[in-house]
Design a protein around this motif. Structure first.
Motif, PDB file in Angstrom:
ATOM      1  N   ASP A 117       7.635   5.211 -10.497  1.00  0.00           N
ATOM      2  CA  ASP A 117       8.438   5.747 -11.713  1.00  0.00           C
ATOM      3  C   ASP A 117       8.457   4.435 -12.697  1.00  0.00           C
ATOM      4  N   VAL A 118       7.779   4.898 -13.660  1.00  0.00           N
ATOM      5  CA  VAL A 118       7.722   3.846 -14.887  1.00  0.00           C
ATOM      6  C   VAL A 118       9.068   3.810 -15.588  1.00  0.00           C
ATOM      7  N   LEU A 119       9.684   4.957 -15.723  1.00  0.00           N
ATOM      8  CA  LEU A 119      10.856   4.884 -16.300  1.00  0.00           C
ATOM      9  C   LEU A 119      12.111   4.107 -15.768  1.00  0.00           C
ATOM     10  N   LYS A 120      11.917   3.951 -14.518  1.00  0.00           N
ATOM     11  CA  LYS A 120      12.926   3.071 -13.579  1.00  0.00           C
ATOM     12  C   LYS A 120      12.324   1.671 -13.520  1.00  0.00           C
ATOM     13  N   GLY A 121      11.525   1.318 -14.217  1.00  0.00           N
ATOM     14  CA  GLY A 121      10.892  -0.095 -13.860  1.00  0.00           C
ATOM     15  C   GLY A 121       9.925  -0.283 -13.005  1.00  0.00           C
ATOM     16  N   GLY A 122       9.290   0.612 -12.571  1.00  0.00           N
ATOM     17  CA  GLY A 122       8.323   0.616 -11.516  1.00  0.00           C
ATOM     18  C   GLY A 122       8.835   0.774 -10.236  1.00  0.00           C
ATOM     19  N   GLN A 123       9.657   1.828  -9.976  1.00  0.00           N
ATOM     20  CA  GLN A 123      10.113   1.915  -8.751  1.00  0.00           C
ATOM     21  C   GLN A 123       9.316   2.743  -7.824  1.00  0.00           C
ATOM     22  N   LEU A 124       9.034   2.482  -6.698  1.00  0.00           N
ATOM     23  CA  LEU A 124       7.948   3.105  -5.981  1.00  0.00           C
ATOM     24  C   LEU A 124       8.777   4.413  -5.243  1.00  0.00           C
ATOM     25  N   LEU A 125       8.162   5.659  -5.709  1.00  0.00           N
ATOM     26  CA  LEU A 125       8.832   6.824  -5.238  1.00  0.00           C
ATOM     27  C   LEU A 125       8.117   7.334  -3.802  1.00  0.00           C
ATOM     28  N   VAL A 126       6.837   7.250  -3.634  1.00  0.00           N
ATOM     29  CA  VAL A 126       6.194   7.639  -2.413  1.00  0.00           C
ATOM     30  C   VAL A 126       4.894   6.760  -2.231  1.00  0.00           C
ATOM     31  N   SER A 127       4.760   6.588  -0.849  1.00  0.00           N
ATOM     32  CA  SER A 127       3.437   5.908  -0.382  1.00  0.00           C
ATOM     33  C   SER A 127       2.804   6.832   0.595  1.00  0.00           C
ATOM     34  N   LEU A 128       1.322   7.239   0.130  1.00  0.00           N
ATOM     35  CA  LEU A 128       0.814   8.082   1.050  1.00  0.00           C
ATOM     36  C   LEU A 128      -0.379   7.399   1.635  1.00  0.00           C
ATOM     37  N   LYS A 129      -0.702   7.610   2.907  1.00  0.00           N
ATOM     38  CA  LYS A 129      -1.692   7.061   3.780  1.00  0.00           C
ATOM     39  C   LYS A 129      -2.299   8.162   4.516  1.00  0.00           C
ATOM     40  N   ASN A 130      -3.058   9.083   3.756  1.00  0.00           N
ATOM     41  CA  ASN A 130      -3.704  10.214   4.520  1.00  0.00           C
ATOM     42  C   ASN A 130      -5.348   9.851   4.613  1.00  0.00           C
TER      43      ASN A 130
END
Length: 520
Positions: A233-246
């Motif tokens: 999320d760029v608007l929240k200062g680069g907060q990680l929303l989800v990490s996908l490992k498929n």
């Protein structure tokens, strides 16, 4: 003499495939068209305007293909070495590309010679693109720098030297004409604003970054590197929303569909995964022949183009929607015509003529009928039966065991046949539906060929695989028994709790509820 009864193959229920709207939609593409390029396809970019031609960067050439053409309609080949990242401008009139020698070239689609050449990078330029104002170009190279260029004057506006490794990917914001993003092998993604002299945001991906993508709204950023696809999320200062490992190997490219509701990722594991951008779960996947380097989806989602390491371009077009036209069909006979006479019961004076039913025997049944046990076993070990209908193979083995000829059918085989048998048994013995029969088969094979153990490396390897498979299955069973014991303990504690009984005592027209506690 009694007639031969064919082998009864036990049927097992099949797990039905879950058919979703995504499955139906993404399967609605035609058989792919394969186009051979001169080298690995490193970049594919669709023109934003109709007729949606696409530029393919491979080796030292850039080919422009029409939507349905299998031959390039235009070629840019004035590169001394490899070309990289050919990208269209938003109006579809200009094309910019980097190169191995470090220069950036700007092409007009109506000509062949470059309109502008930008020199400033000291090493290969792997990423170039237009800012949304159409008059500035950003770039990133193997000299660890990211630069901004002015198109009319062909001069460098600003250069950033914040990355500590190769800059291999980037994208521009469609909302803000001054914002662009670069990804580097130093595991970071940096957001730059052309109005400042340094980056305004740094995101740590954790792996060498191969591809970055901004959502059309400019609020979400997707980065790909290693086996991970991460959403920020760029608007929240680069907060990680989800990490996908498929994926099982490095993710090399990212793409969004026209609505922004589906995210596509391509990888060296030969798969393209399609995610829902609301739940970030895989809704569909495509499988390709070799590792994938580039991926693009046409603006109307009508065409999927995938570039691979072997230089093959895979193009899939959507099937046209079938129009329901009323055609005059020949009237078929009514249903009662086919069932006429089926329920007729013959009378006592009727003479019944029975039509003999010809029974067609399969190859293994014919061999069993003629008591050729070894050849019958060979027939069901053929790849089509062994791989796709293993229940037939097991059924014949069970029939041979019932007849008492299984041992003789297994004996007298060469190295190749023993390897085939052991491969089948080691693969299928852990399936509950086959375990009972295949354990017996494994015992017989071990008894028969124990004297030759150590004479063939291939056979020894298969025996070790069989031992490993059975050992793992025993470990799983022991773990399941432990879990079952835990569950029994939990259920036992529930029964020891205080029991409450409700009794209804109806007297004098009144209902009285009495709670009695039983002490154990």
């Amino acid at each position: 003499m009694a007639t031969y009864k064919p082998v009864v193959v036990q049927t097992f229920p099949k797990l039905g495939e879950r058919i979703t709207q995504d499955t139906v939609y993404w399967r609605g593409y035609k058989t792919p068209v394969q186009i051979k390029e001169f080298g690995a396809v490193t970049k594919i970019d669709f023109s934003p305007v109709s007729p949606y031609n696409y530029a393919v960067t491979a080796s030292s050439r850039i080919h422009i293909y029409g939507r349905y053409s299998q031959e390039p309609i235009k070629t840019f080949s004035r590169f001394k070495d490899a070309a990289y990242c050919a990208t269209y401008r938003d109006d579809g009139n200009l094309l910019v590309a980097g190169s191995e020698e470090g220069s950036i070239r700007l092409f007009d689609l109506s000509g062949r010679a470059p309109l502008r050449q930008f020199d400033g990078h000291t090493k290969a330029v792997h990423v170039v693109g237009f800012l949304s104002d159409k008059y500035r170009i950003f770039s990133g190279g193997d000299d660890y720098s990211s630069s901004l260029w002015d198109v009319p004057s062909a001069t460098e506006i600003v250069s950033y030297n914040e990355h500590t490794d190769y800059v291999r990917c980037g994208c521009a914001s469609k909302v803000n004409a001054d914002v662009f993003i670069t990804g580097s092998y130093d595991h970071t993604v940096k957001l730059f604003d052309a109005r400042t002299k340094s980056s305004v945001m740094t995101i740590e991906h954790g792996q060498p970054v191969e591809s970055v993508l901004l959502f059309p709204s400019g609020g979400l950023l997707v980065s790909a590197g290693g086996r991970y696809v991460k959403v920020w999320d760029v608007l929240k200062g680069g907060q990680l929303l989800v990490s996908l490992k498929n994926h099982h190997k490095t993710v090399t490219c990212l793409c969004l569909n026209s609505s922004g509701q589906r995210l596509l990722s391509g990888s060296l594991d030969r798969h393209v995964k399609i995610y829902s951008t609301t739940s970030y779960k895989v809704v569909h996947s495509f499988n390709y022949a070799t590792s994938i380097l580039s991926l693009a989806l046409s603006p109307e989602d009508e065409t999927i183009v995938v570039g691979m390491t072997n230089g093959v371009l895979n193009v899939k077009h959507r099937k046209p929607e079938e129009r329901k036209e009323r055609s005059e069909k020949k009237r078929q006979p009514a249903y009662r015509t086919y069932v006429k006479g089926r329920t007729y019961m013959p009378k006592q004076e009727d003479f019944c003529v029975s039509k003999p039913v010809k029974r067609v025997l399969r190859k293994y049944d014919k061999l069993l009928k003629s008591f050729q046990s070894s050849k019958a076993l060979d027939a069901v070990l053929e790849p089509p039966i062994r791989l796709y209908t293993p229940e037939v193979t097991v059924a014949v083995m069970q029939e041979l065991h019932r007849r008492g000829t299984l041992r003789s059918a297994l004996a007298g085989r060469d190295e190749k046949q023993i390897n085939l048998l052991l491969t089948f048994v080691a693969r299928r013995v852990i399936e509950p539906r086959f375990t009972a029969v295949l354990v017996t088969v494994a015992d017989m094979i071990t008894d028969i060929y124990q004297p030759v153990v150590g004479q063939s490396a291939i056979v020894d390897r298969q025996f070790l695989r069989l031992q490993e498979a059975i050992g793992k299955e025993i470990d799983y069973q022991e773990e399941l028994l432990e879990v079952l014991g835990m569950m029994d303990t939990l259920f036992a504690t529930f029964t020891k709790k205080r029991a409450t009984y409700l009794e209804e005592n109806k007297s004098n027209g009144l209902t009285e509820t009495i709670e009695t506690n039983r002490n154990n």
